[in-house]
Design an enzyme around this catalytic site. Structure first.
Site, PDB file in Angstrom:
ATOM      1  N   HIS A   1       9.345   8.207   7.406  1.00  0.00           N
ATOM      2  CA  HIS A   1       9.987   7.841   6.700  1.00  0.00           C
ATOM      3  C   HIS A   1      11.056   7.940   6.779  1.00  0.00           C
ATOM      4  CE1 HIS A   1       6.066   7.348   3.654  1.00  0.00           C
ATOM      5  NE2 HIS A   1       5.507   7.138   4.868  1.00  0.00           N
TER       6      HIS A   1
ATOM      7  N   HIS B   1       5.651   4.462  12.139  1.00  0.00           N
ATOM      8  CA  HIS B   1       5.898   4.567  11.468  1.00  0.00           C
ATOM      9  C   HIS B   1       7.035   5.836  10.648  1.00  0.00           C
ATOM     10  CE1 HIS B   1       3.371   3.982   6.894  1.00  0.00           C
ATOM     11  NE2 HIS B   1       4.196   5.356   6.840  1.00  0.00           N
TER      12      HIS B   1
ATOM     13  N   ARG C   1       0.862  -0.970   0.586  1.00  0.00           N
ATOM     14  CA  ARG C   1      -0.189   0.186   0.197  1.00  0.00           C
ATOM     15  C   ARG C   1       0.996   1.023  -0.028  1.00  0.00           C
ATOM     16  NH1 ARG C   1      -0.451   4.799   2.849  1.00  0.00           N
ATOM     17  NH2 ARG C   1      -0.319   3.714   4.559  1.00  0.00           N
ATOM     18  N   ASP C   2       1.802   1.816   1.037  1.00  0.00           N
ATOM     19  CA  ASP C   2       2.163   2.822   1.626  1.00  0.00           C
ATOM     20  C   ASP C   2       3.704   3.137   0.618  1.00  0.00           C
ATOM     21  OD1 ASP C   2       2.594   5.306   2.144  1.00  0.00           O
ATOM     22  OD2 ASP C   2       3.730   5.218   4.182  1.00  0.00           O
TER      23      ASP C   2
ATOM     24  N   ASN D   1       8.818   4.819   3.339  1.00  0.00           N
ATOM     25  CA  ASN D   1       9.362   4.189   4.322  1.00  0.00           C
ATOM     26  C   ASN D   1      10.927   3.897   3.901  1.00  0.00           C
ATOM     27  OD1 ASN D   1       6.198   3.744   4.284  1.00  0.00           O
ATOM     28  ND2 ASN D   1       6.223   3.794   3.431  1.00  0.00           N
TER      29      ASN D   1
ATOM     30  N   CYS E   1       3.256   9.788  -0.097  1.00  0.00           N
ATOM     31  CA  CYS E   1       2.213   9.902  -0.021  1.00  0.00           C
ATOM     32  C   CYS E   1       1.807  11.413  -1.064  1.00  0.00           C
ATOM     33  CB  CYS E   1       2.294  11.155   1.551  1.00  0.00           C
ATOM     34  SG  CYS E   1      -0.312  11.470   1.832  1.00  0.00           S
TER      35      CYS E   1
END
Length: 302
Positions: free
Chosen positions: A209, A207, A14-15, A249, A240
């Site tokens: 980055h 989470h 996803r990310d 990430n 994003c």
């Protein structure tokens, strides 16, 4: 407070992919998920149920879910921003956990999901309730916890208050996200400690980055401060669409190498992660940011 074991969450499908401009085939997304499972991942963020016009890379959310392997030992997470997204995720019958997002500033909340900060908290609480009603679990991430691309610094008191309110909705955990990669280890240690104390016994997930190359240091500081769940993305892919300047990430293989070498169990197989990172680099047609996959194995095999 350093844990001897953390729970690892793979967010690459996803990310890792959502900000990529070149379409990635559904079959390749499913292969990524399969390889992550093979490397030991037992929680995987597989897709997001958002407006496909805004995030075209994830327009195949239902197709990805239809192709997921039948694994009772794996939690498949679907990220959703509102009730409509939650309904779509639940309707697939393949998502085990809904991931909600609240955002620590009004301007980023409006850019990310068309809501104020308080509105995003209300929506996240609603999503967690919908998950429970459907027999699923819910988790929530506080985006821009360490800094906002539009408003700059974010006060810790704001994030702690949000975490308390979100915890009352009964998620499995509350996550702190450094959406644009501005955090530093001292800030991470302070905020994770405060949020952990505020929401105990709920776990804190983190989470990060790696926009400014502090991602791994921030993971370490978070684990030292008591975070017990860590997100990472295979190869270090990520970004994003609604956060200018957000880079990838923290790489899954780099996080696993660091923690395992330090005696903190992750449940992951580093060799298989590195193999998966090499495969993904071939799919993407470029070298990925992760460093461990580019380095010789250590210690070398006998």
């Amino acid at each position: 407070m350093t844990a001897t074991r953390i729970e690892f969450v793979e967010v690459g499908p996803r990310d890792g992919l959502q900000n990529e401009s070149t379409p990635i085939a559904t079959a390749d997304k499913l292969e990524l998920i399969t390889r992550a499972i093979g490397a030991g991942a037992r929680r995987i963020e597989v897709t997001s149920f958002v407006n496909p016009k805004k995030v075209p890379q994830l327009a195949d959310a239902e197709d990805v879910c239809a192709g997921l392997p039948d694994r009772q030992d794996v939690t498949f997470i679907g990220l959703v921003m509102n009730g409509r997204g939650a309904e779509r995720a639940i309707a697939t019958g393949r998502i085990n956990q809904l991931g909600a997002v609240a955002v620590a500033t009004d301007r980023f909340a409006m850019a990310n999901q068309g809501q104020t900060r308080d509105g995003s908290v209300d929506a996240a609480c609603e999503i967690i309730a919908m998950a429970k009603e459907a027999g699923l679990t819910g988790q929530v991430t506080i985006g821009a916890s360490f800094g906002c691309p539009f408003e700059g610094e974010v006060q810790e008191d704001v994030v702690v208050a949000m975490a308390r309110r979100l915890a009352e909705a009964g998620p499995v955990e509350v996550a702190l996200a450094d959406t644009i990669g501005v955090a530093n280890p001292a800030h991470v240690r302070s905020l994770v400690t405060r949020v952990r104390e505020a929401i105990s016994p709920l776990p804190v997930r983190v989470h990060f980055h790696n926009t400014r190359n502090t991602g791994l240091a921030n993971v370490w500081a978070a684990v030292e401060a008591g975070a017990t769940v860590v997100d990472a993305s295979l190869g270090g892919l990520g970004g994003c669409p609604f956060a200018p300047g957000a880079a990838g990430n923290v790489p899954s293989e780099d996080v696993v190498y660091m923690l395992e070498r330090a005696g903190i169990a992750t449940g992951m197989d580093l060799e298989k992660l590195v193999d998966a990172s090499h495969w993904l680099a071939g799919v993407m047609g470029r070298k990925l940011p992760g460093m461990v996959a580019q380095a010789p194995a250590f210690p070398a095999a006998a």
